[in-house]
Design a protein around this motif. Sequence first.
Motif, PDB file in Angstrom:
ATOM      1  N   ASN A   1      27.478  30.314  28.874  1.00 51.51           N
ATOM      2  CA  ASN A   1      28.100  30.357  27.556  1.00 51.51           C
ATOM      3  C   ASN A   1      28.817  29.039  27.262  1.00 51.51           C
ATOM      4  O   ASN A   1      29.514  28.499  28.106  1.00 51.51           O
ATOM      5  N   ARG A   2      28.625  28.509  26.065  1.00 45.61           N
ATOM      6  CA  ARG A   2      29.310  27.302  25.582  1.00 45.61           C
ATOM      7  C   ARG A   2      29.262  26.194  26.626  1.00 45.61           C
ATOM      8  O   ARG A   2      30.241  25.884  27.292  1.00 45.61           O
ATOM      9  N   CYS A   3      28.096  25.641  26.788  1.00 53.25           N
ATOM     10  CA  CYS A   3      27.879  24.611  27.811  1.00 53.25           C
ATOM     11  C   CYS A   3      28.769  23.396  27.551  1.00 53.25           C
ATOM     12  O   CYS A   3      29.012  23.010  26.394  1.00 53.25           O
ATOM     13  N   ASP A   4      29.238  22.799  28.617  1.00 50.72           N
ATOM     14  CA  ASP A   4      29.966  21.547  28.519  1.00 50.72           C
ATOM     15  C   ASP A   4      29.416  20.579  29.560  1.00 50.72           C
ATOM     16  O   ASP A   4      28.435  20.861  30.246  1.00 50.72           O
ATOM     17  N   PHE A   5      30.084  19.432  29.659  1.00 46.53           N
ATOM     18  CA  PHE A   5      29.576  18.362  30.532  1.00 46.53           C
ATOM     19  C   PHE A   5      29.450  18.817  31.983  1.00 46.53           C
ATOM     20  O   PHE A   5      28.529  18.428  32.696  1.00 46.53           O
ATOM     21  N   ASP A   6      30.375  19.676  32.443  1.00 42.27           N
ATOM     22  CA  ASP A   6      30.358  20.115  33.841  1.00 42.27           C
ATOM     23  C   ASP A   6      29.179  21.013  34.161  1.00 42.27           C
ATOM     24  O   ASP A   6      28.873  21.233  35.336  1.00 42.27           O
ATOM     25  N   ASP A   7      28.521  21.560  33.156  1.00 44.98           N
ATOM     26  CA  ASP A   7      27.398  22.468  33.409  1.00 44.98           C
ATOM     27  C   ASP A   7      26.106  21.718  33.677  1.00 44.98           C
ATOM     28  O   ASP A   7      25.075  22.348  33.960  1.00 44.98           O
ATOM     29  N   THR A   8      26.110  20.396  33.549  1.00 44.35           N
ATOM     30  CA  THR A   8      24.925  19.616  33.919  1.00 44.35           C
ATOM     31  C   THR A   8      24.755  19.675  35.434  1.00 44.35           C
ATOM     32  O   THR A   8      25.596  19.185  36.180  1.00 44.35           O
ATOM     33  N   ALA A   9      23.679  20.307  35.893  1.00 40.21           N
ATOM     34  CA  ALA A   9      23.501  20.528  37.330  1.00 40.21           C
ATOM     35  C   ALA A   9      22.097  21.043  37.579  1.00 40.21           C
ATOM     36  O   ALA A   9      21.325  21.329  36.648  1.00 40.21           O
ATOM     37  N   GLN A  10      21.794  21.143  38.874  1.00 39.06           N
ATOM     38  CA  GLN A  10      20.548  21.799  39.287  1.00 39.06           C
ATOM     39  C   GLN A  10      20.879  23.242  39.651  1.00 39.06           C
ATOM     40  O   GLN A  10      21.777  23.509  40.438  1.00 39.06           O
TER      41      GLN A  10
ATOM     42  N   LEU B   1      40.330  12.595  36.493  1.00 40.72           N
ATOM     43  CA  LEU B   1      39.820  13.309  35.315  1.00 40.72           C
ATOM     44  C   LEU B   1      39.652  14.765  35.704  1.00 40.72           C
ATOM     45  O   LEU B   1      38.872  15.084  36.603  1.00 40.72           O
ATOM     46  N   HIS B   2      40.393  15.637  35.045  1.00 43.43           N
ATOM     47  CA  HIS B   2      40.430  17.022  35.497  1.00 43.43           C
ATOM     48  C   HIS B   2      39.095  17.725  35.331  1.00 43.43           C
ATOM     49  O   HIS B   2      38.843  18.739  35.970  1.00 43.43           O
ATOM     50  N   ARG B   3      38.206  17.216  34.502  1.00 44.37           N
ATOM     51  CA  ARG B   3      36.914  17.874  34.315  1.00 44.37           C
ATOM     52  C   ARG B   3      35.807  17.206  35.111  1.00 44.37           C
ATOM     53  O   ARG B   3      34.690  17.694  35.117  1.00 44.37           O
ATOM     54  N   TYR B   4      36.091  16.091  35.750  1.00 46.29           N
ATOM     55  CA  TYR B   4      35.035  15.381  36.449  1.00 46.29           C
ATOM     56  C   TYR B   4      34.884  15.902  37.877  1.00 46.29           C
ATOM     57  O   TYR B   4      35.879  16.058  38.586  1.00 46.29           O
ATOM     58  N   GLN B   5      33.674  16.191  38.265  1.00 45.19           N
ATOM     59  CA  GLN B   5      33.398  16.706  39.599  1.00 45.19           C
ATOM     60  C   GLN B   5      32.470  15.732  40.330  1.00 45.19           C
ATOM     61  O   GLN B   5      31.342  15.504  39.897  1.00 45.19           O
TER      62      GLN B   5
ATOM     63  N   VAL C   1      30.872  11.358  49.490  1.00 47.17           N
ATOM     64  CA  VAL C   1      31.409  11.657  48.164  1.00 47.17           C
ATOM     65  C   VAL C   1      30.823  10.634  47.194  1.00 47.17           C
ATOM     66  O   VAL C   1      31.079   9.436  47.315  1.00 47.17           O
ATOM     67  N   THR C   2      30.045  11.125  46.243  1.00 52.29           N
ATOM     68  CA  THR C   2      29.329  10.252  45.318  1.00 52.29           C
ATOM     69  C   THR C   2      29.908  10.424  43.920  1.00 52.29           C
ATOM     70  O   THR C   2      30.070  11.549  43.439  1.00 52.29           O
ATOM     71  N   THR C   3      30.235   9.307  43.298  1.00 54.95           N
ATOM     72  CA  THR C   3      30.660   9.294  41.902  1.00 54.95           C
ATOM     73  C   THR C   3      29.696   8.416  41.119  1.00 54.95           C
ATOM     74  O   THR C   3      28.728   7.871  41.673  1.00 54.95           O
ATOM     75  N   LYS C   4      30.001   8.277  39.828  1.00 53.18           N
ATOM     76  CA  LYS C   4      29.157   7.427  38.992  1.00 53.18           C
ATOM     77  C   LYS C   4      29.230   5.966  39.402  1.00 53.18           C
ATOM     78  O   LYS C   4      28.362   5.168  39.046  1.00 53.18           O
ATOM     79  N   SER C   5      30.268   5.600  40.169  1.00 52.40           N
ATOM     80  CA  SER C   5      30.467   4.199  40.541  1.00 52.40           C
ATOM     81  C   SER C   5      30.028   3.894  41.964  1.00 52.40           C
ATOM     82  O   SER C   5      30.246   2.791  42.431  1.00 52.40           O
ATOM     83  N   GLY C   6      29.459   4.848  42.671  1.00 50.94           N
ATOM     84  CA  GLY C   6      29.040   4.609  44.052  1.00 50.94           C
ATOM     85  C   GLY C   6      29.431   5.767  44.944  1.00 50.94           C
ATOM     86  O   GLY C   6      29.667   6.884  44.469  1.00 50.94           O
ATOM     87  N   TYR C   7      29.488   5.520  46.236  1.00 54.27           N
ATOM     88  CA  TYR C   7      29.807   6.598  47.154  1.00 54.27           C
ATOM     89  C   TYR C   7      30.640   6.066  48.314  1.00 54.27           C
ATOM     90  O   TYR C   7      30.654   4.876  48.613  1.00 54.27           O
ATOM     91  N   GLU C   8      31.362   6.994  48.959  1.00 55.35           N
ATOM     92  CA  GLU C   8      32.125   6.717  50.166  1.00 55.35           C
ATOM     93  C   GLU C   8      31.723   7.743  51.218  1.00 55.35           C
ATOM     94  O   GLU C   8      31.446   8.902  50.894  1.00 55.35           O
ATOM     95  N   THR C   9      31.687   7.307  52.470  1.00 54.25           N
ATOM     96  CA  THR C   9      31.312   8.220  53.552  1.00 54.25           C
ATOM     97  C   THR C   9      32.332   8.135  54.680  1.00 54.25           C
ATOM     98  O   THR C   9      33.057   7.150  54.818  1.00 54.25           O
TER      99      THR C   9
END
Length: 1442
Positions: free
Chosen positions: A251-260, A348-352, A398-406
């Motif tokens: 219901n009421r899709c938002d940016f966080d619902d983009t997923a597999q 960003l509270h909505r960014y995962q 941990v991967t973000t839009k700017s790269g990842y850390e391990t």
Amino acid sequence: MSGSIPFYQKHHRHFDRGYRSKETESTVSQYQSSSRYTAGSSASMVSRSRGCSVWLGARLMLLLCLRYKVSSHSGLDDSRLSPLSKRSKPTYLAVDKENQIIGYLHNCFAAFYLSVIFANSSRGAGLEPLAGQFWPPGRMFDTPVLNAALNSYYVDIHLMLKYCRFLKIHEHEEHFKRMNEDSLMHSPEFVIKPRSHTVWEKQCVRLHCTVSGWPDPRVVWYKNNVAIDPLANPGKYKLESKYSVHSLEINRCDFDDTAQYRVSAMNSKGELSAFASVVVKRFKGEVDENLPAPRPLILLPHALSVEGPVSEYGITFQTHIVDRFGVSFGREGETMSLGCTVVIYPVLHRYQPEVQWYRDDVLLSPSKWYQMHWSGDKATLTFTHLNKEDEGLYTLRVTTKSGYETYSAYLFVRDADAEVEGAPGAPLDVRCLDANKDYIIVTWKQPAVDGGNSILGYFVDRCEVGTTHWIQCNDTPVKFARFPVTGLVEGRSYVFRVRAVNSSGMSHPSRVSEPVAAMDPADRARTSAPWTGQIIVTEEEPAESMVPGRPGDLQVTEATKNYLVLSWKPPGEKGLEGVMYYVEKCVSGTDSWQRVNTEIPVKSPRFALFDLAEGKSYSFRVRCCNSAGVGEPSEPTEATTVGDKLDIPAAPGKVVPTRNTDTSVVVSWEASRDAKELVGYYIEASVVGSNVWEPCNNKPVNATRFICHGLVTGETYVFRVRAVNAAGLSQFSPESEPIEVKAAIASPAPPYGISVLECVRDSMVLGWKQPSFIGGAEITGYFVDYREVVDGVPGQWHEANIKAVSERAYRVSDLKENRKYQFQVRAANMAGVGIPSLPSDIFLCEEWTIAVPGPPYDLQLREVRSDSVVLLWKPPVYQGRDPVNGFYIDIKEAEAPEEAWRGVNTKATEKTYIKIKNLKEGETYMFRVRAQNQAGVGKTSDATEPVVALTKPGTKEIVVDVDDDGVISLNFECGDMTPDSKFVWSKDYEEITDSSRYKMCFHFITDDIGIYSCLVTQTDGTSSSYTLSEEELKRLLQISHDHKFPIIPLKSELAVELMEKGRVRFWLQADKISANAKIDYVFNDNPISHGEKYKMNFDKNTGVIEMVMDSLTRMDEGTYTFQLQDGKATNQSSLVLIGDVFKELQKESEFQMKEWVRKQGPHFIEYLGYEVTPECCVVLKCKVGNMKKETSALWYKDGHEIKSDNNLGFTEGVLKLEIAQISKKDSGVYEVVLKDDRGKDTSTLNLKDQGFKDLMNEVFSFIANSSTPLKITSTDEGIRLYTFVSYYNDLLQVTWHYKDSAIAFSDRIKSGVVGEQLWLQITDPTEKDMGKYAIEFNDGKGGLRRTAELSGQGKTALNLTCNISGNPVPEVTWLKNDREITSDDHCILKFESGKFASFTITGVNISDSGKYSILVKNKYGTESGDFTVSVFIPEDADSKKK
């Protein structure tokens, strides 16, 4: 391929072969080929009728199939089969887009569709009776279009009926065989898979799929491999499952619902998943308010312009993994969690972010063994039940839009404690290979721990999925780590486990394998084929009359001394179904072939042979068989000798340990030579001299190098290694050389950041930064090299210093003016000289003549915390025209442009250190320093390395302490020290070298005010500081003085209290006192001691000091003192007892003595008193103690004994005298006397005058509180106001009030009492009598007042409500005196929400009296309810009754 259909359709009842007629299919197929396209005329009506006939035929086909399936159980006899050729057998197959067969359409659908249309299309004759059984009313054949449709498929009805008589269903035996439930079960499959969607934000999206399977599969939806819980997000997700169709609505899709998204279907036969992606887009121009604006372009030198880091919305995420899990150790069966705190900036509270876990570089997914959790700032991997399979290197990514850390660390899992001492560890990594219809190979890995005795072998157990019953597969233990399991039931799923056994006992079972189905691999592959909806008809040869050919490619795939495994390929002929195999063996050198499986042929093209004679040679061959007979044998195998073909690997070679950390050692070894099918290696360690070996790993490693963790720092170990494959474990390698566990030392990394601090005509002063890695030992010095650069071509390197310099600055001399030079620096420690740094920039050697100072250098960061950091630097080498008189510090965020530098201090500081505060937690900063003199501010220093403002977990601060000798000490604790770490103390950030006063502790004096700091070497900058101000120093010196001249602390000062028998106790309690303390007792400056008069005691555990005296006399008046001494600590406490204080204490002591004497005989615990019960009875009572049978208790009133009657009582030590209706005659003095041979005690209660008055007031209070609210009623004479009390007493005083004034009684207004009713009568009331009336009860404490309002009566309404239920909703009817009532203004009827019926009468009057009824009914029945309404005018509105 006789009657071949996909595996999953064989196990459905409605697709079973027992439900189709082969002869009917063949006959109809022949007729179809000859008459299918012989439609009638070309008129348009015929064209329309053809479409209608297809629709009608499909409808009749489905209905007739349902009827046929119900009636098809009887079957027909073989003698009635069609005489037509058996060589033509049609089947209806489903194909995909490439015409590959993927499914089967049951013959009953096709055959009956044709037979119904053909048999009933002769001018409509005979069709109506049949169609009437299935066709809906009103849809019979009444149109020309339908007749044209029937004519288009004309055929002689008699011929068709002849065909129908030859319908055949398989014999009963075959039918009921196919009805076996096991043959119907099959794993889930997706008939329709969910598809991906791209939607706009705030839209809804629905993913749906169709799943088949038996038993009905359980369907679970996942988002990014995390199960979706609708209850956790109410209103967000909606899950539905109806008729095998399963859907997920977002219901009421938002940016966080983009997923597999994944849908998983699972039953006892297996599990299958399908995937779909959802992409949520925003409309152009919409940006989340919570996201910052895109970054602007950054202008760089050389006319280049580039954008900042590319990421969504122009945000660059900085990821830091902190609070990390280290090398972990667990035990089988335990629960464990690995977790890290992840700091992502900006927040960003909505960014995962995408959080993934890996084990040995293999991505992990949630399972029953481990679960992943992401809380927004912490990633956790939880093991619900540790197993040795879980051992390995775990990596968090941990991967973000700017790269990842391990981050990675190793998890070791030790064996659980054995149930039997000396039993081996459990095997691990149980897997199933080469699964067929009735045969599966189970493999496993041997455990590292054998319990001290060699492992004799292994037992393999199996369990059918859906049950808990384990069956042992082998009677004798097998030593080979691979075993073929036979005798499985086709189509069922199994799990397996393995147990090891030695001479001491059995190990724990291994972790169970993944479920595996016993089925043909080809069938397993077909179950995953997609459905396209295409149906084709093919011809294929029947299997009934064909004997199968020879199997091919027969070979021995596995040979051990316990068993041999044969494999072959089925014969290549098509149309063969139900082919099975017989295996034959022959001893080499003979021609005698013996069938191995004489009773039951095998279904799989695999077979395991047991009980063969070890050392003998055998040949083997295989025959195919089916219902037509046994085929020819295959080509025999070559002679195979029974024995292990796979040898145990050779022992590994030389083992070399090297130091790693203070708790780990790197062990490397030479690989086993010529090892086949090597599984890995086990490493063991032993403390030198203990002869006890412990495994370093419990899961084999494939490399020849391993880091052994969990070792004890400072201990010396030796190591050994052995290899393992399926045949067993090798011998141990030779033991390694002993090695002490301590951190390894290496040469340092190269320095960096070379800069020029000063330049004159023939020399230059260089500065550089300390290497990031110092090699585990302190840097002992630096070496500088230089070379001249001519026209851009560098020359040879030359040494600038032969002796190492300890400072990070050095003057290189003997240079030539106006020449260009490059420099490099190398660091050295006790391990050697490191590699040189990168060549510096090219510097020109020319004399500086500027007036301002040069740059400060050697910037260092200390005491990094979440909101502050300490910056140190050294003053510039080049002072300029005037001496340096201050410094300015600049700061900027690490990612900010150069223009973002800003000042920290507005006023120059003269110190070479500063504490920078008010930093933002988690932000990364850089710093630089500028020096100034009278001429101005000079060059900026090189910027520091970026530093994150974050307090490291476990960080401690300096703690100040004062010991017992008064010595003030500063203490700093560090948990990250290495054996070679040192504490470096500084004052005002200059190292303390004066050890005369600053040795281990600090003997402070007034000149010692300042900042004291401590740095721990060979750590990650662990440091702390303590500011000693003037006030703090005074406080510490006072504490120091108290410690030098200590006082014994007291919890309580000297006090006095009375004890039993009137004894007097003097006592105090010390807070801290040892058992060796000495106490002196003093009275009026004279010491006293323990004796007959004084009893002294010292409780060493509690610190209580006491002195007890039996009584006090006039000679005991004075001052008492306790003097304490404990080592050098002293204290004393005094108590003055003189004058009135002493007299009161003496008097109380004497009274307590008398009380004690009194209580030796019968006595009163509670003296005589009274209580009033709710019934207004007065009970005189007293509590007595120390009574016995001979004790007498006598009651007296005014000196006269009260004779015993029912009013006297004695229960549970309480004497009672009850006065039921108290009056004035009960006034008097009451006395109770207790006496026996031990003594006498008396208690007296005065109930005269004021005592009696107080008692009666309490009685009146009970009477007043029991009164009912004042009510009004009509009488023949007028109006009566009345109230009732629970008990009336003649002494009760009441006052009637009218409008807050006492009523003057007359003949018209009277008051009185009737029983328990108190009333006020108003005769012939008038309007003047209207108003507020009250009755006041006088209880001596303020009284109680009851009030009522006398006014005109208003209209009263009556409302009744009834709850009604029923489906369909009932009709509601109201009746009065059996006549229906309609709703009007006086009588309002309502029926709301189909549940609530209400009846309201407004302005009730006498005419509304009567019998009322409610009647509810629907088509299922009727129900009624009756009630009566009576209206009475004389009573007030509250008197109406129903």
